[in-house]
Design a protein around this motif. Sequence first.
Motif, PDB file in Angstrom:
ATOM      1  N   PRO A  10     -10.717  -9.681   3.584  1.00  0.00           N
ATOM      2  CA  PRO A  10     -10.351  -9.594   2.163  1.00  0.00           C
ATOM      3  C   PRO A  10      -9.732  -8.254   1.755  1.00  0.00           C
ATOM      4  N   GLY A  11     -10.175  -7.166   2.337  1.00  0.00           N
ATOM      5  CA  GLY A  11      -9.633  -5.855   1.987  1.00  0.00           C
ATOM      6  C   GLY A  11      -8.435  -5.437   2.826  1.00  0.00           C
ATOM      7  N   ASN A  12      -8.118  -6.222   3.838  1.00  0.00           N
ATOM      8  CA  ASN A  12      -7.009  -5.899   4.739  1.00  0.00           C
ATOM      9  C   ASN A  12      -6.437  -7.215   5.288  1.00  0.00           C
ATOM     10  N   MET A  13      -5.632  -7.865   4.465  1.00  0.00           N
ATOM     11  CA  MET A  13      -5.099  -9.178   4.820  1.00  0.00           C
ATOM     12  C   MET A  13      -4.024  -9.047   5.907  1.00  0.00           C
ATOM     13  N   LYS A  14      -3.861 -10.133   6.687  1.00  0.00           N
ATOM     14  CA  LYS A  14      -2.802 -10.163   7.708  1.00  0.00           C
ATOM     15  C   LYS A  14      -1.449 -10.043   7.024  1.00  0.00           C
ATOM     16  N   PRO A  15      -0.511  -9.322   7.634  1.00  0.00           N
ATOM     17  CA  PRO A  15       0.822  -9.223   7.032  1.00  0.00           C
ATOM     18  C   PRO A  15       1.524 -10.577   7.051  1.00  0.00           C
ATOM     19  N   VAL A  16       2.244 -10.871   5.978  1.00  0.00           N
ATOM     20  CA  VAL A  16       3.027 -12.097   5.861  1.00  0.00           C
ATOM     21  C   VAL A  16       4.492 -11.706   5.968  1.00  0.00           C
TER      22      VAL A  16
END
Length: 96
Positions: A10-16
Amino acid sequence: ILKQFAPFGPGNMKPVFVTRSVTDAGGTKIIGKTREHLRVNFKDDTGTEISGVAFGMAHLLPDIQNAAFDVAYTLEENTWHGKTTLQLNVKAIRVV
């Protein structure tokens, strides 16, 4: 390189990522027990072919087979029968 940014949550989402104006490279098909997902194969303007999975997007198959589209995705590793490859997890498709 992306693994260096882990752990994701939640604090470090995968890059899109986004690739614009891709076309169907053939072989895109509906998959899954409920037939609501797509195994996508598309190519960019350089001719590079990329494959991935688009969950819940089977209804878009006729649209993407006949037009250019933009695609948003994350990168994932897919291990199948002991072989690991990069696969796109398609988040959104927009026909242009």
